[in-house]
Scaffold this motif. Structure first.
Motif, PDB file in Angstrom:
ATOM      1  N   GLN A  50      41.377  51.360  42.151  1.00  0.00           N
ATOM      2  CA  GLN A  50      39.976  51.525  41.822  1.00  0.00           C
ATOM      3  C   GLN A  50      39.504  51.068  40.716  1.00  0.00           C
ATOM      4  OE1 GLN A  50      39.233  55.931  41.716  1.00  0.00           O
ATOM      5  NE2 GLN A  50      37.157  55.580  41.276  1.00  0.00           N
ATOM      6  N   ASN A  51      40.513  51.381  39.598  1.00  0.00           N
ATOM      7  CA  ASN A  51      40.215  50.973  38.051  1.00  0.00           C
ATOM      8  C   ASN A  51      40.315  49.383  37.664  1.00  0.00           C
ATOM      9  OD1 ASN A  51      39.433  53.532  36.274  1.00  0.00           O
ATOM     10  ND2 ASN A  51      41.194  54.235  37.437  1.00  0.00           N
ATOM     11  N   GLN A  52      40.495  48.542  38.787  1.00  0.00           N
ATOM     12  CA  GLN A  52      40.592  47.294  38.518  1.00  0.00           C
ATOM     13  C   GLN A  52      39.337  46.830  37.931  1.00  0.00           C
ATOM     14  OE1 GLN A  52      42.403  45.436  42.064  1.00  0.00           O
ATOM     15  NE2 GLN A  52      44.391  46.247  41.491  1.00  0.00           N
ATOM     16  N   GLY A  53      38.217  47.342  38.359  1.00  0.00           N
ATOM     17  CA  GLY A  53      37.041  46.789  37.781  1.00  0.00           C
ATOM     18  C   GLY A  53      36.614  47.217  36.334  1.00  0.00           C
ATOM     19  N   ALA A  54      37.439  48.186  36.038  1.00  0.00           N
ATOM     20  CA  ALA A  54      37.268  48.558  34.575  1.00  0.00           C
ATOM     21  C   ALA A  54      38.036  48.037  33.667  1.00  0.00           C
ATOM     22  CB  ALA A  54      37.330  50.234  34.717  1.00  0.00           C
ATOM     23  N   ILE A  55      37.596  48.268  32.394  1.00  0.00           N
ATOM     24  CA  ILE A  55      38.690  47.572  31.426  1.00  0.00           C
ATOM     25  C   ILE A  55      38.571  48.609  30.279  1.00  0.00           C
ATOM     26  CG2 ILE A  55      39.040  45.741  29.687  1.00  0.00           C
ATOM     27  CD1 ILE A  55      37.771  43.800  31.147  1.00  0.00           C
ATOM     28  N   ASP A  56      39.848  48.855  29.974  1.00  0.00           N
ATOM     29  CA  ASP A  56      40.177  50.059  29.046  1.00  0.00           C
ATOM     30  C   ASP A  56      41.171  49.479  27.820  1.00  0.00           C
ATOM     31  OD1 ASP A  56      40.618  52.172  27.485  1.00  0.00           O
ATOM     32  OD2 ASP A  56      41.673  53.297  28.720  1.00  0.00           O
TER      33      ASP A  56
END
Length: 221
Positions: A50-56
């Motif tokens: 799910q978090n592949q679209g986010a960059i942290d």
């Protein structure tokens, strides 16, 4: 700050670089990628997907003694060192959670570590400045972004453009500070690391620092 030499070759003492204060800000700003709008998943693998679209992106400050041993690591899991000479201002998961005043090109840094040089214990000889992509995406996936070092008077020593790092780089030894008699010497490393876990990345830097130590005379004879 001098502009005649390439950033990757930048190496000089802080005074020569125009920093006039003992308080430094190691900081990050980037234009984040919006997260995937899917509903939250319970499965760990699906959460990561799910978090592949986010960059942290996270920054860290590692403290080393004369023998290049890690004495402390300040990062999102440990916001202060033992004597509070290095202080993390808090983790930002995607930049947006800092509010509009901390967006890219805004007045405030999305993530910042403050280094109080006049309070650094005498046994600390080197300071490593690191950055890592938590979900292991390359830094270049951001729309725009930078990592920089400045003092609290607004003087900036350097800035690293995240879009100009190697294509697959997701962890980096940004720079190092080495104690001198009456100042600190800054070297911009821009060295990609194989470890995205910041504790392991700090250990990689320790190995690199140790390799650069002068060989004792007894070992050469």
């Amino acid at each position: 700050m001098p502009t005649s030499q390439p950033l990757s070759l930048l190496s000089d003492n802080l005074k020569a670089l125009g920093l006039t204060s003992d308080t430094l800000f190691f900081a990050l700003n980037f234009d984040f990628t919006p997260p995937d709008p899917e509903p939250k998943k319970k499965n760990k693998f699906k959460r990561l997907k799910q978090n592949q679209g986010a960059i942290d992106i996270d920054i860290a400050c590692a403290l080393y003694d004369d023998n290049c041993n890690i004495t402390d690591l300040v990062w999102f899991k440990k916001l202060r060192d033992k004597v509070e000479c290095v202080r993390h201002q808090g983790d930002s998961l995607n930049g947006k959670d800092r509010g509009h005043e901390a967006m890219y090109n805004a007045p405030l840094d999305q993530e910042q570590i403050r280094i109080y040089l006049d309070k650094i214990p005498a046994h600390i000889n080197q300071i490593g400045l690191l950055a890592s992509s938590y979900y292991e995406q390359a830094f270049g996936k951001v729309h725009a972004g930078e990592i920089h070092l400045s003092d609290d008077e607004g003087n900036r020593a350097f800035e690293v453009n995240l879009k100009q790092l190697p294509r697959d780089c997701n962890a980096i030894w940004v720079a190092s500070l080495q104690r001198e008699v009456d100042d600190w010497h800054l070297t911009v490393q821009n060295l990609p690391l194989s470890e995205t876990d910041l504790q392991k990345a700090a250990q990689q830097v320790a190995h690199e620092l140790a390799r650069a130590l002068p060989v004792p005379a007894t070992a050469r004879s």
